[in-house]
Design a protein around this motif. Sequence first.
Motif, PDB file in Angstrom:
ATOM      1  N   PHE A  12      44.676  53.476  49.880  1.00 25.33           N
ATOM      2  CA  PHE A  12      45.551  53.103  48.779  1.00 25.33           C
ATOM      3  C   PHE A  12      45.388  54.088  47.622  1.00 25.33           C
ATOM      4  N   ASN A  13      46.436  54.190  46.808  1.00 26.09           N
ATOM      5  CA  ASN A  13      46.362  55.002  45.588  1.00 26.09           C
ATOM      6  C   ASN A  13      45.639  54.272  44.461  1.00 26.09           C
ATOM      7  N   LEU A  14      45.738  52.952  44.477  1.00 26.85           N
ATOM      8  CA  LEU A  14      45.177  52.137  43.400  1.00 26.85           C
ATOM      9  C   LEU A  14      44.647  50.838  43.982  1.00 26.85           C
ATOM     10  N   ILE A  15      43.440  50.458  43.563  1.00 23.66           N
ATOM     11  CA  ILE A  15      42.865  49.165  43.933  1.00 23.66           C
ATOM     12  C   ILE A  15      42.488  48.448  42.649  1.00 23.66           C
ATOM     13  N   THR A  16      42.902  47.195  42.538  1.00 29.78           N
ATOM     14  CA  THR A  16      42.684  46.439  41.300  1.00 29.78           C
ATOM     15  C   THR A  16      41.923  45.141  41.565  1.00 29.78           C
ATOM     16  N   PHE A  17      41.168  44.736  40.560  1.00 27.54           N
ATOM     17  CA  PHE A  17      40.477  43.440  40.546  1.00 27.54           C
ATOM     18  C   PHE A  17      40.935  42.688  39.291  1.00 27.54           C
ATOM     19  N   PRO A  18      42.090  42.035  39.323  1.00 30.13           N
ATOM     20  CA  PRO A  18      42.554  41.336  38.122  1.00 30.13           C
ATOM     21  C   PRO A  18      41.728  40.077  37.807  1.00 30.13           C
ATOM     22  N   PHE A  19      41.764  39.696  36.563  1.00 30.18           N
ATOM     23  CA  PHE A  19      41.317  38.383  36.069  1.00 30.18           C
ATOM     24  C   PHE A  19      39.935  37.983  36.597  1.00 30.18           C
ATOM     25  N   TYR A  20      38.972  38.863  36.418  1.00 28.99           N
ATOM     26  CA  TYR A  20      37.551  38.549  36.608  1.00 28.99           C
ATOM     27  C   TYR A  20      37.149  38.316  38.065  1.00 28.99           C
ATOM     28  N   THR A  21      37.947  38.768  39.001  1.00 27.99           N
ATOM     29  CA  THR A  21      37.611  38.586  40.414  1.00 27.99           C
ATOM     30  C   THR A  21      36.227  39.142  40.746  1.00 27.99           C
ATOM     31  N   PHE A  22      35.916  40.321  40.199  1.00 33.04           N
ATOM     32  CA  PHE A  22      34.658  40.987  40.545  1.00 33.04           C
ATOM     33  C   PHE A  22      33.443  40.174  40.103  1.00 33.04           C
ATOM     34  N   ASN A  23      33.595  39.325  39.096  1.00 33.96           N
ATOM     35  CA  ASN A  23      32.467  38.549  38.572  1.00 33.96           C
ATOM     36  C   ASN A  23      31.960  37.488  39.541  1.00 33.96           C
ATOM     37  N   TYR A  24      32.719  37.183  40.570  1.00 32.50           N
ATOM     38  CA  TYR A  24      32.258  36.210  41.552  1.00 32.50           C
ATOM     39  C   TYR A  24      31.250  36.813  42.536  1.00 32.50           C
ATOM     40  N   LEU A  25      31.015  38.100  42.424  1.00 39.17           N
ATOM     41  CA  LEU A  25      29.944  38.740  43.190  1.00 39.17           C
ATOM     42  C   LEU A  25      28.666  38.613  42.363  1.00 39.17           C
ATOM     43  N   LEU A  33      40.540  52.972  40.614  1.00 43.67           N
ATOM     44  CA  LEU A  33      40.033  51.597  40.647  1.00 43.67           C
ATOM     45  C   LEU A  33      40.129  51.012  39.251  1.00 43.67           C
ATOM     46  N   ILE A  34      40.600  49.764  39.156  1.00 44.48           N
ATOM     47  CA  ILE A  34      40.626  49.052  37.876  1.00 44.48           C
ATOM     48  C   ILE A  34      39.857  47.748  38.023  1.00 44.48           C
ATOM     49  N   LEU A  35      38.826  47.593  37.193  1.00 39.97           N
ATOM     50  CA  LEU A  35      38.066  46.347  37.115  1.00 39.97           C
ATOM     51  C   LEU A  35      38.419  45.641  35.819  1.00 39.97           C
ATOM     52  N   ASP A  36      38.845  44.407  35.916  1.00 36.63           N
ATOM     53  CA  ASP A  36      39.147  43.576  34.749  1.00 36.63           C
ATOM     54  C   ASP A  36      38.038  42.531  34.627  1.00 36.63           C
ATOM     55  N   LEU A  37      37.132  42.739  33.666  1.00 35.90           N
ATOM     56  CA  LEU A  37      35.975  41.865  33.480  1.00 35.90           C
ATOM     57  C   LEU A  37      36.039  41.229  32.095  1.00 35.90           C
ATOM     58  N   PRO A  38      35.380  40.073  31.922  1.00 41.36           N
ATOM     59  CA  PRO A  38      35.232  39.537  30.574  1.00 41.36           C
ATOM     60  C   PRO A  38      34.070  40.225  29.876  1.00 41.36           C
ATOM     61  N   ASN A  39      34.262  40.649  28.655  1.00 48.26           N
ATOM     62  CA  ASN A  39      33.140  41.195  27.898  1.00 48.26           C
ATOM     63  C   ASN A  39      32.207  40.043  27.521  1.00 48.26           C
ATOM     64  N   PRO A  40      30.931  40.101  27.889  1.00 47.38           N
ATOM     65  CA  PRO A  40      30.037  38.956  27.630  1.00 47.38           C
ATOM     66  C   PRO A  40      29.999  38.570  26.153  1.00 47.38           C
ATOM     67  N   TYR A  41      30.128  37.268  25.909  1.00 46.45           N
ATOM     68  CA  TYR A  41      30.103  36.704  24.555  1.00 46.45           C
ATOM     69  C   TYR A  41      28.741  36.047  24.368  1.00 46.45           C
ATOM     70  N   LEU A  42      27.912  36.609  23.513  1.00 46.55           N
ATOM     71  CA  LEU A  42      26.517  36.176  23.424  1.00 46.55           C
ATOM     72  C   LEU A  42      26.348  34.700  23.071  1.00 46.55           C
ATOM     73  N   PRO A  43      27.119  34.121  22.134  1.00 39.40           N
ATOM     74  CA  PRO A  43      26.970  32.677  21.891  1.00 39.40           C
ATOM     75  C   PRO A  43      27.208  31.836  23.141  1.00 39.40           C
ATOM     76  N   TYR A  44      28.131  32.265  23.982  1.00 40.98           N
ATOM     77  CA  TYR A  44      28.414  31.542  25.225  1.00 40.98           C
ATOM     78  C   TYR A  44      27.183  31.512  26.128  1.00 40.98           C
ATOM     79  N   LEU A  45      26.356  32.522  26.020  1.00 41.61           N
ATOM     80  CA  LEU A  45      25.172  32.625  26.872  1.00 41.61           C
ATOM     81  C   LEU A  45      23.942  31.950  26.283  1.00 41.61           C
ATOM     82  N   THR A  46      23.992  31.593  25.000  1.00 44.19           N
ATOM     83  CA  THR A  46      22.795  31.057  24.346  1.00 44.19           C
ATOM     84  C   THR A  46      23.000  29.724  23.630  1.00 44.19           C
ATOM     85  N   ASP A  47      24.203  29.462  23.160  1.00 42.78           N
ATOM     86  CA  ASP A  47      24.451  28.276  22.337  1.00 42.78           C
ATOM     87  C   ASP A  47      24.459  27.014  23.195  1.00 42.78           C
TER      88      ASP A  47
END
Length: 265
Positions: free
Chosen positions: A108-121, A144-158
């Motif tokens: 393929f010319n382009l492979i994409t991981f939309p909407f946080y798919t890669f995070n399930y690994l 290759l395009i990876l669409d990830l959520p940027n970690p939000y620190l309060p979400y990880l600690t609060d």
Amino acid sequence: MNTLHAYENPFVAEFYDHIVSFSNRRDVSFFINQARRVGGPILEIGCGTGRVLIPTARAGIPVVGLDNSSPMLNVCRKNLSLESNKVLSMVEGVEHTDMRCFSLKRKFNLITFPFYTFNYLVTLDDQLCCLSQVRQHLRDKGILILDLPNPYLPYLTDQRYLDEFGEEPEFLMPDGRRVKRQYRITRRDLSNQVVYGEILYYVSQPRGTKEKLVNSSAVRYLFRYEAEHLLMRCGFKLTAVYSDYDGNAFGSAYPGELVLIANKF
């Protein structure tokens, strides 16, 4: 629990296309524009119900979808059955397979991981296996395009996120059911960067009865430079990092998204 089966509950697939916040996401036009720039064929990993895949095909770009959730793919195929022959001719396959170990015998010319798919690994081995497969399926200098959520620190600690939070707008199903979603973190494994959580679906029947449906999942969050080093280790060169789907530079918004574009080398 096999975390790659986070979407195996049939009710998740049934409700998915009706969720208000998903219909407002700006990522669809982003992926279509990237596909137009690169040209097909495209491989979308985690195509789900076709939320991105079908608009890509409507734009006249050849695309193949891959997902490991049978219920989501059943909805995708149902959605595709409503499309014109012209659109269907652009969909070169919708495959039920695991993103860690797939073989499509084409490139393929382009492979994409939309909407946080890669995070399930959730393990490094899973991530390496997946990216190895991706590299094998990309043409020389493919993207290759990876669409990830940027970690939000309060979400990880609060502690407040251990209770229910994030109530979304209610949506109406075709049969008259009203559904509201909320979230809850059940456990944080900070050492391994894995968050275990639940999405809670509060369903009100037309005749007044109510039920609560629960879908559990685990996701691994990645920080920007961790993701960049992972890509380099797997034979990719990072070319851009965005904080949103408008192409704004990473860091211009917090937490924003973590959208990475890389070339195979």
